[in-house]
Design an enzyme around this catalytic site. Structure first.
Site, mmCIF file in Angstrom:
data_model
loop_
_atom_site.group_PDB
_atom_site.id
_atom_site.type_symbol
_atom_site.label_atom_id
_atom_site.label_comp_id
_atom_site.label_asym_id
_atom_site.label_seq_id
_atom_site.Cartn_x
_atom_site.Cartn_y
_atom_site.Cartn_z
ATOM 1 N N GLN A 40 0.781 -1.237 0.000
ATOM 2 C CA GLN A 40 0.000 0.000 0.000
ATOM 3 C C GLN A 40 0.818 1.296 0.000
ATOM 4 O OE1 GLN A 40 -3.502 2.268 2.569
ATOM 5 N NE2 GLN A 40 -3.177 0.134 2.985
ATOM 6 N N LEU A 46 8.715 -8.346 -15.030
ATOM 7 C CA LEU A 46 10.157 -8.422 -15.269
ATOM 8 C C LEU A 46 10.823 -9.110 -14.087
ATOM 9 C CD1 LEU A 46 12.322 -7.333 -17.290
ATOM 10 C CD2 LEU A 46 12.599 -5.378 -15.743
ATOM 11 N N LYS A 81 15.975 -10.344 -11.207
ATOM 12 C CA LYS A 81 17.110 -11.094 -10.658
ATOM 13 C C LYS A 81 17.843 -11.873 -11.746
ATOM 14 C CE LYS A 81 16.091 -11.242 -5.792
ATOM 15 N NZ LYS A 81 15.472 -11.977 -4.694
ATOM 16 N N PHE A 97 10.589 -1.925 -1.022
ATOM 17 C CA PHE A 97 11.024 -3.283 -0.656
ATOM 18 C C PHE A 97 11.498 -3.283 0.784
ATOM 19 C CE2 PHE A 97 12.389 -3.483 -5.298
ATOM 20 C CZ PHE A 97 11.296 -4.248 -5.678
ATOM 21 N N LYS A 151 11.274 -5.268 8.840
ATOM 22 C CA LYS A 151 10.207 -5.149 7.843
ATOM 23 C C LYS A 151 8.986 -4.619 8.585
ATOM 24 C CE LYS A 151 11.589 -8.660 4.599
ATOM 25 N NZ LYS A 151 11.231 -9.894 3.917
ATOM 26 N N GLU A 203 1.602 -1.558 8.253
ATOM 27 C CA GLU A 203 0.792 -0.465 8.812
ATOM 28 C C GLU A 203 0.787 -0.341 10.343
ATOM 29 O OE1 GLU A 203 -1.519 1.931 7.251
ATOM 30 O OE2 GLU A 203 -1.410 2.557 9.321
ATOM 31 N N ASP A 245 0.682 3.479 6.101
ATOM 32 C CA ASP A 245 0.840 3.126 4.687
ATOM 33 C C ASP A 245 0.578 4.311 3.754
ATOM 34 O OD1 ASP A 245 1.582 0.559 5.234
ATOM 35 O OD2 ASP A 245 -0.391 -0.314 4.893
ATOM 36 N N GLY A 274 -7.335 19.629 20.337
ATOM 37 C CA GLY A 274 -6.861 21.004 20.257
ATOM 38 C C GLY A 274 -7.411 21.763 21.450
ATOM 39 N N GLY A 275 -7.663 23.036 21.267
ATOM 40 C CA GLY A 275 -8.193 23.822 22.377
ATOM 41 C C GLY A 275 -9.712 23.735 22.499
ATOM 42 N N GLN A 276 -10.361 23.007 21.577
ATOM 43 C CA GLN A 276 -11.831 22.978 21.592
ATOM 44 C C GLN A 276 -12.307 21.631 22.123
ATOM 45 O OE1 GLN A 276 -12.576 25.884 20.537
ATOM 46 N NE2 GLN A 276 -10.838 26.349 19.220
ATOM 47 N N GLN A 302 -16.835 24.914 20.505
ATOM 48 C CA GLN A 302 -15.851 25.937 20.143
ATOM 49 C C GLN A 302 -16.137 27.157 21.020
ATOM 50 O OE1 GLN A 302 -16.397 27.490 16.237
ATOM 51 N NE2 GLN A 302 -14.232 27.942 15.932
HETATM 52 N N1 COA Z 1 11.952 -9.625 -9.841
HETATM 53 C C1 COA Z 1 12.717 -10.346 -9.027
HETATM 54 N N2 COA Z 1 12.726 -10.201 -7.689
HETATM 55 C C2 COA Z 1 11.931 -9.261 -7.195
HETATM 56 C C3 COA Z 1 11.108 -8.454 -7.985
HETATM 57 C C4 COA Z 1 11.133 -8.663 -9.389
HETATM 58 N N3 COA Z 1 10.383 -7.943 -10.222
HETATM 59 N N4 COA Z 1 10.413 -7.603 -7.200
HETATM 60 C C5 COA Z 1 10.787 -7.872 -5.947
HETATM 61 N N5 COA Z 1 11.697 -8.863 -5.935
HETATM 62 C C6 COA Z 1 12.391 -9.450 -4.789
HETATM 63 C C7 COA Z 1 13.259 -8.440 -4.094
HETATM 64 O O1 COA Z 1 14.485 -8.310 -4.769
HETATM 65 C C8 COA Z 1 13.367 -9.070 -2.739
HETATM 66 O O2 COA Z 1 14.288 -10.154 -2.773
HETATM 67 P P1 COA Z 1 15.456 -10.417 -1.652
HETATM 68 O O3 COA Z 1 14.813 -10.239 -0.317
HETATM 69 O O4 COA Z 1 15.877 -11.820 -1.957
HETATM 70 O O5 COA Z 1 16.535 -9.446 -1.873
HETATM 71 C C9 COA Z 1 11.977 -9.644 -2.564
HETATM 72 O O6 COA Z 1 11.423 -9.823 -3.843
HETATM 73 C C10 COA Z 1 11.016 -8.649 -1.896
HETATM 74 O O7 COA Z 1 11.300 -8.609 -0.622
HETATM 75 P P2 COA Z 1 10.467 -7.703 0.380
HETATM 76 O O8 COA Z 1 10.161 -6.360 -0.167
HETATM 77 O O9 COA Z 1 11.270 -7.674 1.627
HETATM 78 O O10 COA Z 1 9.084 -8.472 0.487
HETATM 79 P P3 COA Z 1 8.394 -9.164 1.741
HETATM 80 O O11 COA Z 1 7.118 -9.700 1.225
HETATM 81 O O12 COA Z 1 9.301 -10.119 2.410
HETATM 82 O O13 COA Z 1 8.115 -7.954 2.747
HETATM 83 C C11 COA Z 1 7.268 -5.796 3.367
HETATM 84 C C12 COA Z 1 7.059 -7.080 2.544
HETATM 85 C C13 COA Z 1 6.151 -4.858 2.966
HETATM 86 C C14 COA Z 1 7.185 -6.131 4.852
HETATM 87 C C15 COA Z 1 8.648 -5.188 3.033
HETATM 88 O O14 COA Z 1 8.711 -4.979 1.650
HETATM 89 C C16 COA Z 1 8.931 -3.874 3.745
HETATM 90 O O15 COA Z 1 9.232 -3.834 4.939
HETATM 91 N N6 COA Z 1 8.884 -2.756 3.003
HETATM 92 C C17 COA Z 1 9.217 -1.451 3.512
HETATM 93 C C18 COA Z 1 8.110 -0.876 4.356
HETATM 94 C C19 COA Z 1 6.789 -0.940 3.658
HETATM 95 O O16 COA Z 1 6.603 -0.370 2.604
HETATM 96 N N7 COA Z 1 5.833 -1.668 4.279
HETATM 97 C C20 COA Z 1 4.548 -1.933 3.699
HETATM 98 C C21 COA Z 1 3.708 -0.831 3.694
HETATM 99 S S1 COA Z 1 2.214 -1.180 2.855
#
Ligand code: COA
Length: 416
Positions: A17, A72, A75, A97, A137, A140, A169, A248-250, A273
């Site tokens: 998100q 895409l 990796k 990420f 990691k 929200e 988020d 706030g103040g209200q 208010q």
């Molecule tokens: N092709 C190949 N690999 C891809 C890719 C693609 N198009 N897109 C993502 N990936 C890989 C990344 O390189 C990463 O690999 P690695 O960990 O081996 O280096 C992996 O997919 C993604 O990892 P991550 O983002 O850590 O995903 P997760 O599902 O484990 O964690 C979150 C999810 C949201 C907890 C984490 O992304 C995070 O903490 N983000 C920052 C804070 C945030 O935005 N939180 C969510 C708010 S809604």
């Protein structure tokens, strides 16, 4: 009419998100946002909380409108080569990420700068760089707890409570959008890109600014006069949860209206208010309070504020929330009905302003989403359906100069 951000190309490496909310906003305003997703899987929200089998979930469609989707595998060597071409041609790369993922993919800030010195790399992380929790990691509610929202939300006799509003988020995404636009402005002066980083903890705290204000007032004087704990209850040395107090103040509170016994949202928020005291007394038929020294200043009312709210509730008991607000608005009293999501979805004013919009999606058909909360005199924001997974892969690759055969080979090798 051209849109303000037309010509800005954004690589949207976001998911869930926080990041998607940011790039969706920029797409509404005209940026070409190319969402880069893993082949075969895509953003996890495409399949999270699905309500129609086989169709992208609303969680995805409501955060990814107006974008293009490129699958895409970044990796693989071929995938990295495509991403490099894309970076050379783009203005902004946005990612949320987990910590270090972009570096592990081989696209550190130094590498990206080398490929395109004008590039703006915008990141959301749970905690800021150098923070002792920087490796965590974050989702929200984790951010709401770390940013001070949870400890100050809820009732004093209950546990810390998270808000339904996406303070961690979407709020972080909005902060990031401001950062990106600022960096784009800076680039027009310097020609250089830069790294823009926003943490979810910081973004929550930014919205809890008044609670840090309260902590310092509490440290100095030992009480907070606008909280329900004053003057009868006790304060400790930390900002308490204040229920539905004004902040706030209200002074204000959520008050019951006709039907509250069966309707969980038959309430209004009522604000006392200071300078509206006389109109409040007139609206309630309590004109004798207007000049009564026991009531006519905020200070005098403080120790009986809940008695006053009880009297207002008594006045409200034969009025629906809408009837009550229709009376009170004539007296210039700041108030509103507590609206359910169903009422919001059907609100004609929100539909007319484009804040709640119906959008068409190729697979799921029509759905409601929240449109742009920012209105412009010279632009009508059009919200279009979210892209299917990989819908624009061939189109984007062709624009990057790949031939039909090369694109077919990439499909064959599952790079896209
Ligand atoms: N092709 C190949 N690999 C891809 C890719 C693609 N198009 N897109 C993502 N990936 C890989 C990344 O390189 C990463 O690999 P690695 O960990 O081996 O280096 C992996 O997919 C993604 O990892 P991550 O983002 O850590 O995903 P997760 O599902 O484990 O964690 C979150 C999810 C949201 C907890 C984490 O992304 C995070 O903490 N983000 C920052 C804070 C945030 O935005 N939180 C969510 C708010 S809604």
């Amino acid at each position: 009419m051209t849109k303000p951000l037309e010509g800005i190309k954004i690589i949207d490496f976001t998911h869930v998100q926080a990041g998607p909310a940011c790039t969706q906003l920029l797409a509404w305003y005209g940026a070409d946002v190319i969402k880069v997703e893993r082949p075969g899987a895509g953003d996890v929200t495409r399949s999270q909380l699905r309500d129609i089998p086989g169709a992208d979930a609303l969680y995805f469609t409501m955060l990814n409108s107006n974008k293009r989707s490129l699958t895409l595998d970044t990796k693989t060597a071929e995938g990295k080569e495509v991403l490099e071409r894309l970076i050379k041609e783009s203005d902004v790369l946005v990612e949320n990420f987990g910590p270090g993922a972009l570096d592990r993919m081989g696209f550190s800030w130094d590498r990206i700068k080398e490929l395109n010195p004008g590039m703006i790399v915008a990141s959301v992380k749970g905690f800021s760089d150098g923070h002792h929790y920087q490796d965590l990691k974050v989702y929200e509610n984790v951010a709401q707890c770390a940013g001070g929202a949870a400890s100050t939300t809820g009732f004093w006799d209950g546990p810390p409570t998270v808000s339904a509003a996406a303070l961690g988020d979407s709020n972080t995404g909005m902060h990031l959008a401001i950062g990106i636009l600022t960096a784009l402005m800076a680039r027009t002066k310097t020609g250089k890109g830069q790294k823009v980083a926003v943490s979810m903890q910081d973004s929550v705290l930014n919205l809890c600014r008044v609670k840090l204000r309260d902590q310092q007032r509490l440290d100095r004087v030992g009480y907070l006069e606008e909280y329900p704990q004053y003057p009868h209850g006790k304060f400790t040395d930390v900002v308490p949860r204040g229920g539905n107090a004004g902040g706030g103040g209200q002074p204000g509170w959520v008050l019951k209206c006709k039907g509250w016994e069966t309707d969980p949202n038959a309430y209004i928020y009522f604000t006392i208010q200071g300078h509206a005291w006389a109109p409040i007394c007139k609206a309630l038929g309590r004109e004798e309070w207007i000049d009564d020294p026991a009531y006519n200043t905020a200070e005098a009312r403080q120790d009986k504020i809940f008695d006053i709210f009880a009297i207002i509730e008594d006045w409200l008991k034969d009025k629906t929330k809408f009837e009550a607000v229709d009376i009170l608005r004539k007296y210039d009293i700041p108030c509103a009905p507590v609206l359910s999501m169903k009422e919001i979805a059907n609100d004609p004013s929100l539909r007319a302003s484009g804040t709640v919009v119906e959008v068409d999606h190729k697979v799921r058909g029509k759905y409601l989403t929240v449109g742009s909360p920012i209105k412009f005199s010279d632009m009508t924001v059009e919200v279009t359906g979210s892209p299917l997974l990989g819908e624009h892969t061939d189109e984007v690759l062709a624009q990057l100069g790949y031939s039909k055969d090369q694109i077919a080979a990439m499909h064959q090798a599952k790079v896209v």
